[in-house]
Write a protein that holds these residues in place. Structure first.
Motif, PDB file in Angstrom:
ATOM      1  N   VAL A   1       5.314  10.687  -6.046  1.00  0.00           N
ATOM      2  CA  VAL A   1       6.119   9.481  -6.274  1.00  0.00           C
ATOM      3  C   VAL A   1       5.445   8.265  -5.643  1.00  0.00           C
ATOM      4  N   PHE A   2       4.498   8.486  -4.755  1.00  0.00           N
ATOM      5  CA  PHE A   2       3.722   7.399  -4.164  1.00  0.00           C
ATOM      6  C   PHE A   2       2.354   7.255  -4.836  1.00  0.00           C
ATOM      7  N   LEU A   3       1.708   8.379  -5.128  1.00  0.00           N
ATOM      8  CA  LEU A   3       0.374   8.343  -5.733  1.00  0.00           C
ATOM      9  C   LEU A   3       0.395   7.816  -7.168  1.00  0.00           C
ATOM     10  N   HIS A   4       1.400   8.204  -7.926  1.00  0.00           N
ATOM     11  CA  HIS A   4       1.451   7.788  -9.335  1.00  0.00           C
ATOM     12  C   HIS A   4       1.511   6.262  -9.485  1.00  0.00           C
ATOM     13  N   PRO A   5       2.476   5.582  -8.847  1.00  0.00           N
ATOM     14  CA  PRO A   5       2.473   4.125  -9.000  1.00  0.00           C
ATOM     15  C   PRO A   5       1.259   3.459  -8.358  1.00  0.00           C
ATOM     16  N   ALA A   6       0.686   4.077  -7.321  1.00  0.00           N
ATOM     17  CA  ALA A   6      -0.518   3.515  -6.708  1.00  0.00           C
ATOM     18  C   ALA A   6      -1.671   3.515  -7.707  1.00  0.00           C
ATOM     19  N   GLU A   7      -1.816   4.594  -8.456  1.00  0.00           N
ATOM     20  CA  GLU A   7      -2.887   4.661  -9.461  1.00  0.00           C
ATOM     21  C   GLU A   7      -2.637   3.702 -10.616  1.00  0.00           C
ATOM     22  N   VAL A   8      -1.387   3.613 -11.044  1.00  0.00           N
ATOM     23  CA  VAL A   8      -1.059   2.687 -12.132  1.00  0.00           C
ATOM     24  C   VAL A   8      -1.352   1.256 -11.690  1.00  0.00           C
ATOM     25  N   GLY A   9      -0.943   0.913 -10.478  1.00  0.00           N
ATOM     26  CA  GLY A   9      -1.194  -0.432  -9.952  1.00  0.00           C
ATOM     27  C   GLY A   9      -2.679  -0.740  -9.851  1.00  0.00           C
ATOM     28  N   ALA A  10      -3.466   0.228  -9.383  1.00  0.00           N
ATOM     29  CA  ALA A  10      -4.913   0.029  -9.269  1.00  0.00           C
ATOM     30  C   ALA A  10      -5.556  -0.151 -10.644  1.00  0.00           C
ATOM     31  N   LEU A  11      -5.098   0.604 -11.619  1.00  0.00           N
ATOM     32  CA  LEU A  11      -5.609   0.491 -12.982  1.00  0.00           C
ATOM     33  C   LEU A  11      -5.354  -0.914 -13.529  1.00  0.00           C
ATOM     34  N   ARG A  12      -4.140  -1.394 -13.310  1.00  0.00           N
ATOM     35  CA  ARG A  12      -3.784  -2.741 -13.776  1.00  0.00           C
ATOM     36  C   ARG A  12      -4.601  -3.807 -13.046  1.00  0.00           C
ATOM     37  N   GLU A  13      -4.760  -3.633 -11.749  1.00  0.00           N
ATOM     38  CA  GLU A  13      -5.478  -4.611 -10.941  1.00  0.00           C
ATOM     39  C   GLU A  13      -6.939  -4.725 -11.370  1.00  0.00           C
ATOM     40  N   ARG A  14      -7.576  -3.587 -11.659  1.00  0.00           N
ATOM     41  CA  ARG A  14      -8.972  -3.609 -12.114  1.00  0.00           C
ATOM     42  C   ARG A  14      -9.122  -4.360 -13.429  1.00  0.00           C
ATOM     43  N   ALA A  15      -8.075  -4.382 -14.225  1.00  0.00           N
ATOM     44  CA  ALA A  15      -8.121  -5.076 -15.517  1.00  0.00           C
ATOM     45  C   ALA A  15      -7.744  -6.547 -15.396  1.00  0.00           C
ATOM     46  N   GLY A  16      -7.465  -7.004 -14.178  1.00  0.00           N
ATOM     47  CA  GLY A  16      -7.100  -8.400 -13.984  1.00  0.00           C
ATOM     48  C   GLY A  16      -5.644  -8.690 -14.267  1.00  0.00           C
ATOM     49  N   LEU A  17      -4.842  -7.643 -14.396  1.00  0.00           N
ATOM     50  CA  LEU A  17      -3.411  -7.810 -14.629  1.00  0.00           C
ATOM     51  C   LEU A  17      -2.674  -7.788 -13.299  1.00  0.00           C
ATOM     52  N   GLU A  18      -1.457  -8.308 -13.313  1.00  0.00           N
ATOM     53  CA  GLU A  18      -0.612  -8.238 -12.124  1.00  0.00           C
ATOM     54  C   GLU A  18      -0.391  -6.771 -11.776  1.00  0.00           C
ATOM     55  N   LYS A  19      -0.484  -6.442 -10.505  1.00  0.00           N
ATOM     56  CA  LYS A  19      -0.391  -5.049 -10.069  1.00  0.00           C
ATOM     57  C   LYS A  19       0.968  -4.423 -10.424  1.00  0.00           C
ATOM     58  N   ARG A  20       2.057  -5.111 -10.197  1.00  0.00           N
ATOM     59  CA  ARG A  20       3.435  -4.717 -10.516  1.00  0.00           C
ATOM     60  C   ARG A  20       3.962  -3.486  -9.797  1.00  0.00           C
ATOM     61  N   VAL A  21       3.176  -2.444  -9.605  1.00  0.00           N
ATOM     62  CA  VAL A  21       3.626  -1.260  -8.874  1.00  0.00           C
ATOM     63  C   VAL A  21       2.530  -0.840  -7.896  1.00  0.00           C
ATOM     64  N   SER A  22       2.940  -0.169  -6.837  1.00  0.00           N
ATOM     65  CA  SER A  22       2.004   0.333  -5.839  1.00  0.00           C
ATOM     66  C   SER A  22       2.628   1.563  -5.192  1.00  0.00           C
TER      67      SER A  22
END
Length: 141
Positions: free
Chosen positions: A84-105
């Motif tokens: 429940v912590f790792l999943h949103p962390a990975e989603v947030g990192a994926l978004r951040e690398r693309a220049g999108l707002e992180k939104r979840v962590s």
């Protein structure tokens, strides 16, 4: 050549250099939040294992980074609360690398401290951020 230090326009796919020169992999699937949550409830959590495997495998195939499906599945089976912590962390990192707002962590996982309602909020936020990423990269909605 694109300068990786320059911010990208949100929604613009990253250049191949951002992925170690090999380019981004295939796009992941947009999953309906409501139907996915319903499947998790109806299958008594079994679909949750499938969801973790599929989404993490797609993120790893696409970006070359992250846990990958097998590791995510094993973690969810043996130390489930960690996901429940790792999943949103990975989603947030994926978004951040693309220049999108992180939104979840990883902090988004704290929603799960609220019984049931918190889990719904966590899933809506996390799956929504992932779906938004895939559509911003060109996946069909």
């Amino acid at each position: 050549m694109t300068d990786l230090n320059q911010p990208t326009t949100p929604g613009t796919p990253l250049p191949p250099q951002a992925y170690g020169g090999r380019g981004p992999g295939p796009l992941g699937q947009v999953r309906g939040t409501g139907i996915s949550f319903l499947l998790m409830v109806v299958t008594f959590g079994i679909y949750g294992l499938v969801y973790y495997y599929q989404t993490h495998e797609e993120m790893k195939q696409h970006s070359g980074e992250g846990l990958g499906g097998t590791v995510a599945l094993l973690l969810s089976l043996f130390v489930g609360p960690v996901m429940v912590f790792l999943h949103p962390a990975e989603v947030g990192a994926l978004r951040e690398r693309a220049g999108l707002e992180k939104r979840v962590s990883g902090v988004t996982g704290l929603w799960n401290l609220l019984p049931f309602v918190g889990t719904i909020v966590w899933f809506v936020k996390t799956n929504g951020a992932l779906n938004d990423y895939w559509t911003s990269q060109g996946a069909p909605a």
